[in-house]
Design a protein around this motif. Structure first.
Motif, PDB file in Angstrom:
ATOM      1  N   ARG A   1      10.706  -7.736   5.299  1.00  0.00           N
ATOM      2  CA  ARG A   1       9.502  -7.930   4.506  1.00  0.00           C
ATOM      3  C   ARG A   1       8.415  -6.979   4.965  1.00  0.00           C
ATOM      4  N   ARG A   2       8.360  -6.741   6.276  1.00  0.00           N
ATOM      5  CA  ARG A   2       7.341  -5.835   6.786  1.00  0.00           C
ATOM      6  C   ARG A   2       7.471  -4.451   6.160  1.00  0.00           C
ATOM      7  N   SER A   3       8.710  -3.973   6.035  1.00  0.00           N
ATOM      8  CA  SER A   3       8.844  -2.621   5.503  1.00  0.00           C
ATOM      9  C   SER A   3       8.619  -2.610   3.999  1.00  0.00           C
ATOM     10  N   SER A   4       9.024  -3.675   3.296  1.00  0.00           N
ATOM     11  CA  SER A   4       8.747  -3.677   1.857  1.00  0.00           C
ATOM     12  C   SER A   4       7.247  -3.846   1.610  1.00  0.00           C
ATOM     13  N   ASP A   5       6.591  -4.623   2.473  1.00  0.00           N
ATOM     14  CA  ASP A   5       5.137  -4.760   2.358  1.00  0.00           C
ATOM     15  C   ASP A   5       4.450  -3.427   2.591  1.00  0.00           C
ATOM     16  N   LEU A   6       4.963  -2.672   3.550  1.00  0.00           N
ATOM     17  CA  LEU A   6       4.348  -1.377   3.862  1.00  0.00           C
ATOM     18  C   LEU A   6       4.439  -0.438   2.654  1.00  0.00           C
ATOM     19  N   GLU A   7       5.622  -0.455   1.995  1.00  0.00           N
ATOM     20  CA  GLU A   7       5.771   0.370   0.785  1.00  0.00           C
ATOM     21  C   GLU A   7       4.719  -0.014  -0.247  1.00  0.00           C
ATOM     22  N   ARG A   8       4.563  -1.329  -0.397  1.00  0.00           N
ATOM     23  CA  ARG A   8       3.599  -1.860  -1.353  1.00  0.00           C
ATOM     24  C   ARG A   8       2.183  -1.391  -1.020  1.00  0.00           C
ATOM     25  N   VAL A   9       1.841  -1.455   0.258  1.00  0.00           N
ATOM     26  CA  VAL A   9       0.494  -1.067   0.694  1.00  0.00           C
ATOM     27  C   VAL A   9       0.257   0.410   0.391  1.00  0.00           C
TER      28      VAL A   9
ATOM     29  N   LEU B   1      -2.543   2.021  -2.053  1.00  0.00           N
ATOM     30  CA  LEU B   1      -3.586   2.917  -1.543  1.00  0.00           C
ATOM     31  C   LEU B   1      -3.619   4.203  -2.367  1.00  0.00           C
ATOM     32  N   ARG B   2      -2.438   4.633  -2.834  1.00  0.00           N
ATOM     33  CA  ARG B   2      -2.436   5.811  -3.713  1.00  0.00           C
ATOM     34  C   ARG B   2      -3.082   5.459  -5.045  1.00  0.00           C
ATOM     35  N   ILE B   3      -2.797   4.252  -5.540  1.00  0.00           N
ATOM     36  CA  ILE B   3      -3.364   3.857  -6.830  1.00  0.00           C
ATOM     37  C   ILE B   3      -4.892   3.799  -6.769  1.00  0.00           C
ATOM     38  N   VAL B   4      -5.448   3.343  -5.651  1.00  0.00           N
ATOM     39  CA  VAL B   4      -6.910   3.332  -5.559  1.00  0.00           C
ATOM     40  C   VAL B   4      -7.449   4.698  -5.101  1.00  0.00           C
ATOM     41  N   GLN B   5      -6.598   5.707  -5.210  1.00  0.00           N
ATOM     42  CA  GLN B   5      -6.989   7.100  -5.008  1.00  0.00           C
ATOM     43  C   GLN B   5      -7.518   7.378  -3.601  1.00  0.00           C
ATOM     44  N   LEU B   6      -6.810   6.821  -2.619  1.00  0.00           N
ATOM     45  CA  LEU B   6      -7.151   7.161  -1.243  1.00  0.00           C
ATOM     46  C   LEU B   6      -6.214   8.270  -0.786  1.00  0.00           C
ATOM     47  N   PRO B   7      -6.752   9.364  -0.294  1.00  0.00           N
ATOM     48  CA  PRO B   7      -5.914  10.476   0.119  1.00  0.00           C
ATOM     49  C   PRO B   7      -5.176  10.159   1.425  1.00  0.00           C
ATOM     50  N   ASP B   8      -3.945  10.632   1.527  1.00  0.00           N
ATOM     51  CA  ASP B   8      -3.139  10.528   2.744  1.00  0.00           C
ATOM     52  C   ASP B   8      -3.120   9.120   3.341  1.00  0.00           C
ATOM     53  N   PRO B   9      -2.545   8.161   2.606  1.00  0.00           N
ATOM     54  CA  PRO B   9      -2.588   6.756   3.051  1.00  0.00           C
ATOM     55  C   PRO B   9      -1.971   6.529   4.424  1.00  0.00           C
ATOM     56  N   GLU B  10      -0.878   7.258   4.732  1.00  0.00           N
ATOM     57  CA  GLU B  10      -0.244   7.021   6.028  1.00  0.00           C
ATOM     58  C   GLU B  10      -1.226   7.281   7.165  1.00  0.00           C
ATOM     59  N   ALA B  11      -1.963   8.389   7.067  1.00  0.00           N
ATOM     60  CA  ALA B  11      -2.919   8.727   8.129  1.00  0.00           C
ATOM     61  C   ALA B  11      -4.069   7.730   8.135  1.00  0.00           C
ATOM     62  N   LEU B  12      -4.453   7.289   6.953  1.00  0.00           N
ATOM     63  CA  LEU B  12      -5.574   6.355   6.842  1.00  0.00           C
ATOM     64  C   LEU B  12      -5.284   5.061   7.597  1.00  0.00           C
ATOM     65  N   LEU B  13      -4.037   4.599   7.518  1.00  0.00           N
ATOM     66  CA  LEU B  13      -3.695   3.334   8.161  1.00  0.00           C
ATOM     67  C   LEU B  13      -3.817   3.432   9.677  1.00  0.00           C
ATOM     68  N   ARG B  14      -3.681   4.643  10.210  1.00  0.00           N
ATOM     69  CA  ARG B  14      -3.789   4.798  11.661  1.00  0.00           C
ATOM     70  C   ARG B  14      -5.230   4.947  12.128  1.00  0.00           C
ATOM     71  N   LYS B  15      -6.148   5.041  11.183  1.00  0.00           N
ATOM     72  CA  LYS B  15      -7.544   5.254  11.576  1.00  0.00           C
ATOM     73  C   LYS B  15      -8.252   3.938  11.867  1.00  0.00           C
ATOM     74  N   TYR B  16      -9.369   4.075  12.587  1.00  0.00           N
ATOM     75  CA  TYR B  16     -10.252   2.936  12.791  1.00  0.00           C
ATOM     76  C   TYR B  16     -11.311   2.943  11.692  1.00  0.00           C
ATOM     77  N   PRO B  17     -11.863   1.771  11.383  1.00  0.00           N
ATOM     78  CA  PRO B  17     -12.813   1.683  10.256  1.00  0.00           C
ATOM     79  C   PRO B  17     -13.964   2.688  10.342  1.00  0.00           C
ATOM     80  N   HIS B  18     -14.474   2.926  11.566  1.00  0.00           N
ATOM     81  CA  HIS B  18     -15.648   3.802  11.633  1.00  0.00           C
ATOM     82  C   HIS B  18     -15.320   5.254  11.327  1.00  0.00           C
ATOM     83  N   GLU B  19     -14.025   5.556  11.214  1.00  0.00           N
ATOM     84  CA  GLU B  19     -13.650   6.943  10.934  1.00  0.00           C
ATOM     85  C   GLU B  19     -13.511   7.207   9.436  1.00  0.00           C
ATOM     86  N   VAL B  20     -13.838   6.191   8.622  1.00  0.00           N
ATOM     87  CA  VAL B  20     -13.601   6.271   7.188  1.00  0.00           C
ATOM     88  C   VAL B  20     -14.930   6.051   6.461  1.00  0.00           C
TER      89      VAL B  20
END
Lengths: 352, 338
Positions: free
Chosen positions: B139-147, B151-170
Motif C-alpha cells: 500500500r505504501r508504494s501504491s500510495d506513493l504513486e498516487r501522491v 502532485l503533478r496534477i496540481v502542477q508542482l514541478p519535480d515532485p520526487e525532489a519536493l517530497l524530500r524537502k522541508y516546508p521552509h524550502e518551498v
C-alpha cells in the motif's frame, strides 16, 4: 518502493545536513582552544588572588625560611604571577597540569583516574532525567491543569528548590539507614570490575559479572537520583512548555483536522518540536549537574572528580582546583558541542 | 435536491471570560453534491466556527453545541462516536485546506514524511476502522504513486525532489498547492477550505482558486469555501451563503447573489465594495458583542428597514427566487445592485 522514490522515514537526512553538522563541528572546535584558554586564565587568576598560602600549609608551622624557599622553588611559585601563568599554560599544552601540592602526584594522573567515576554518575543522571523527565513533561502538557499537571508542578518546583546535599542526606537516612535497601556510600564493595572503560556498569557487563553489576547499580542509585532530581525538573518544565507551544500550533491543528490520531500527533510530531527547546537545556543542565556533583560526591563519598575538587579546595591546592576546572570545562564544552549538533539534526531550519 | 451536507439550527457557544459568546445562532446551511459553496461574512461572523463544527474540531474545553444537527451523507455527525468521526469522516470523507500554508506544515519533518503519515491513515486504500498498526509495503508504494501523480496534477514541478524537502524550502504558493493535493488525496466527498488564499499574494491567489475549482469540478467533490472577500468567492463559488454575527442571513446562487441581493445586510455588504462611482462606503454601526447579542435578527440595530418584528423574532428562511433563500422580514426588492 521504487529505487529513486523518496523515503519519508525518520532516519532520512536532508541532503546537506551532514555537511552542516560538519561545518558546525569545525566551527565549535576552532573556538574550543580560545574558550579553554579564557577559562584557564580566569581560574588561574581567581585561585591566585585568594588569600591562602598553600606552601605554608604544606611546610607546617616549624619550617625554616630556607625550607619554604625550597618548596616555593619546587612548585614554581617563587616567580611572578604572569610567569607562573605562562609556565602553567605551557605545561597544560603538553598535558602537564602540575603536581598536586597535597598528594605530591601529577594532577593529570589523579584527574584521569577519577574522571570515569564522575562521568558515569553524570551520564546516568542525565539519562535518568531525560527518560523520566521528557514523558512526564509531555503528560503534564497534554493533561494541562489536571491533578497530574499540578502534582508534577510541585515535583519540579521541589527539584529546583531543594538543595542537593540535603536531599542526598535525606535519601541516605531513608533508603540506606532505615530501610537498608541501598549501600550508604561509595562506588562499589571491594575492588570493582576489571577496568576497561573505567565505567563500572560497562566494565561489569563486559566482564559478565552480574553480581558486581548489581552491586555497582545499587551504589549508583542514590547519588544518581539526587543528581538527576533538579535536572529532571528542568527537563520536564521545558518539555512541558515546548509541547504546549507545539500543540497550539497550526500544524497540529491541521493534522487533527485531517483526522490523524491524537496520540500519533502528540508522541511522534509534537514531541520532536518540543525537544528542540529541551535539548538546548540539556547542555545547561549538564553544567549544573557538574556543580552539584561536587557536593553529591562529597556526601556519598563517591571517588570522582567532585570529591577530589572538594579536597583540593580544603587544602588550597591551586593545581588541583585548576585541573578540575579545566577538565570539567572541557567536558562541558564537548557536551554543548554535541547539543548543538543534535539541535541541527532535529531542526532542519538551523544553519551552521 | 439531495444535499451532501445539511446543517440545521446549529447553535454553538463559546465560554469566554466575559460570559457565553453565542457564536452560532440556529444556523442553517447546506451543500449539494459537487457544489462549491462560499461562506462569506466579516471576521468573527462565525464562518470558521461553522467550518470547524462540521469537521468536528471545535475546541473541546470552551465550545458548547447546544442545538441543531449536522447531516452529512446520511449521518448525523453530532450523534456519531467521536472516534468514528476521526477515523472515517475527518481526513477521509471530509478533508481540510487550512488558512495558512506557511505554518500548517510541521517545520521539522520533510514534506514527504508528512504526506506519508496522512496517507498511512487516510489513503483511499486504507481499511476503514481503527487504522493501521503497520503501513503495509504494497500500500505504501501504491500510495506513493498516487501522491506523485496528484502532485503533478496540481502542477508542482519535480515532485520526487519536493517530497524530500522541508516546508521552509518551498514557496507559499507551492505549499498551498501541496495542501490542496493533500485534501484531494483521500478522495473525499467534501473539502473544507478555510480562507485558503488569504495568506498568499494576490497573483497566486487566483491560480490557487482556479486550481481548486477545476479539480473539485473534475472530481465531483463539494467544497465549502470560507472567505471575507466577495470577489474571491464570486470567482469560484456556485452558491454563496452570507453570515452576519453568528446568523445565516441569505443563500443564493452566485449570479443572483450579486444581482439581486435580498437581505438588507447583503445589500449593504455589496454596496460597501469599493467602486469607481462612490469609492469606499462602510455600513454604519458596529458588529454586536456576541456575549450579549441583539434579539431577533442580529442585524436590526444597523438596519434602516428594521421594524418591531425584526427586534423580536428572527425570520425563518423563505424562498425569494430560484434556489434563493433569505432570512429577512423586509427583503429588498431589486435595489442595491452595486
Amino acid at each position: 518502493m521504487t529505487g529513486a522514490a523518496p523515503r519519508g522515514r525518520a532516519g532520512t537526512l536532508q541532503p546537506g545536513l551532514e555537511m552542516r553538522a560538519l561545518v558546525l563541528t569545525v566551527n565549535r572546535l576552532v573556538w574550543f582552544v580560545p574558550t579553554l584558554l579564557g577559562l584557564l586564565v580566569i581560574t588561574f587568576t581567581i585561585s591566585h588572588i585568594i588569600p591562602a598560602d598553600p606552601i605554608a600549609f604544606i611546610a607546617g608551622d616549624n619550617a625554616t625560611a630556607e625550607q619554604i624557599a625550597a618548596l616555593k622553588a619546587k612548585f614554581g611559585v617563587d616567580k611572578p604571577v604572569p610567569v607562573q601563568l605562562w609556565n602553567y599554560i605551557l605545561g597544560v599544552a603538553q598535558g602537564d597540569f602540575g603536581i598536586s601540592l597535597y598528594t605530591q602526584r601529577p594532577i593529570a594522573e589523579d584527574l584521569i583516574a577519577r574522571l570515569p567515576a564522575t562521568l558515569e554518575l553524570a551520564f546516568v543522571a542525565v539519562i535518568l532525567s531525560g527518560v523520566i523527565g521528557i514523558p512526564l513533561g509531555v503528560l503534564a502538557a497534554v493533561r494541562r491543569n489536571s491533578w497530574l499537571d499540578h502534582a508534577l508542578r510541585v515535583f519540579t518546583v521541589s527539584g529546583l528548590a531543594i538543595a542537593a546535599f540535603w536531599f542526598a542526606i535525606l535519601l541516605q537516612l531513608l533508603f540506606a539507614m532505615k530501610l537498608g535497601w541501598t549501600p550508604l556510600q561509595g562506588r562499589v564493595d571491594g575492588w570493582g570490575p576489571d577496568p576497561v572503560t573505567g565505567f563500572y556498569i560497562v566494565d561489569s557487563v563486559l566482564a559478565g559479572d552480574l553480581e558486581t553489576l548489581a552491586d555497582v547499580i545499587g551504589h549508583m542509585v542514590l547519588p544518581a537520583v539526587t543528581l538527576s532530581f533538579p535536572a529532571m525538573a528542568t527537563i520536564m518544565r521545558f518539555t512541558r512548555a515546548g509541547v504546549l507551544d507545539a500543540i497550539n500550533s497550526n500544524y497540529v491543528d491541521y493534522q487533527l483536522a485531517m483526522g490523524v490520531p491524537r496520540r500519533v500527533v502528540v508522541w511522534r510530531y509534537v514531541l520532536r518540536n518540543a525537544l528542540i527547546g529541551t535539548v538546548t537545556q540539556v547542555g545547561l543542565v549538564f553544567g549544573n549537574l557538574i556543580a552539584n556533583a561536587v557536593v553529591v560526591e562529597a556526601v556519598f563519598d563517591w571517588p570522582g572528580l567532585g570529591l577530589y575538587a572538594v579536597n583540593s579546595i580544603l587544602q588550597s591546592d591551586y593545581n588541583g582546583i585548576m585541573g578540575f576546572t579545566l577538565i570539567m570545562g572541557t567536558v562541558f564544552i564537548i557536551v554543548n558541542l554535541l547539543v548543538d549538533i543534535s539541535h541541527g539534526l532535529i531542526d532542519p531550519r538551523e544553519t551552521g | 435536491m439531495d444535499d451532501l451536507l445539511a446543517v440545521t439550527g446549529l447553535t454553538v457557544g463559546f465560554a469566554t471570560e466575559s460570559g457565553l459568546a453565542r457564536v452560532l445562532d440556529q444556523v442553517d446551511f447546506r451543500i449539494g453534491r459537487g457544489e462549491i459553496v462560499g461562506l462569506v461574512g466579516e471576521s468573527g461572523c462565525g464562518k470558521t466556527t461553522l467550518a470547524r463544527a462540521i469537521l468536528g474540531v471545535l475546541p473541546a474545553n470552551s465550545a458548547r453545541i447546544s442545538a441543531g444537527s449536522i447531516e452529512f451523507d446520511g449521518r448525523d455527525l453530532l450523534q456519531e462516536d467521536p472516534d468514528a468521526l476521526a477515523t472515517d469522516i475527518r481526513g477521509r470523507a471530509i478533508t481540510f485546506v487550512p488558512q495558512d500554508p506557511f505554518s500548517s506544515f510541521n517545520p521539522v519533518f520533510t514534506i514527504g514524511r508528512q504526506i506519508e503519515e496522512l496517507m498511512k491513515w487516510k489513503s483511499p486504500d486504507a481499511e476503514p476502522g481503527s487504522g493501521p498498526r503497520r503501513y503495509a509495503r504494497a500500500r505504501r508504494s501504491s500510495d506513493l504513486e498516487r501522491v506523485l501523480e496528484l502532485l503533478r496534477i496540481v502542477q508542482l514541478p519535480d515532485p520526487e525532489a519536493l517530497l524530500r524537502k522541508y516546508p521552509h524550502e518551498v514557496s507559499g504558493g507551492q505549499r498551498q498547492r501541496l495542501m490542496i493535493a493533500m485534501a484531494l488525496l483521500p478522495e473525499p466527498k467534501l473539502i473544507i477550505a478555510d480562507e485558503p488564499t488569504t495568506a498568499l499574494d494576490v497573483t497566486i491567489q487566483a491560480q490557487i482558486l482556479k486550481l481548486l475549482r477545476r479539480l473539485a469540478a473534475e472530481r465531483g467533490v463539494s467544497v465549502l469555501f470560507t472567505t471575507h472577500d466577495l470577489g474571491t468567492a464570486y470567482e469560484i463559488c456556485d452558491r454563496m451563503t452570507v453570515m452576519y454575527a453568528g446568523q445565516d442571513v441569505e443563500s443564493a446562487p452566485s449570479d443572483s447573489f450579486f444581482t439581486e441581493p435580498r437581505h438588507i445586510y447583503t445589500v449593504r455588504l455589496l454596496q460597501s465594495l469599493p467602486s469607481r462611482d462612490h469609492g469606499i462606503r462602510g455600513i454604519p454601526g458596529q458588529v454586536p458583542d456576541l456575549t450579549a447579542p441583539p434579539p431577533g435578527c442580529r442585524f436590526h440595530p444597523r438596519c434602516d428597514a428594521a421594524s418591531a418584528l425584526c427586534r423580536q423574532t428572527r425570520p425563518d428562511p423563505s424562498d425569494v427566487g430560484a434556489g434563493h433563500v433569505a432570512r429577512c422580514w423586509h427583503p429588498a426588492q431589486g435595489e442595491g445592485t452595486p
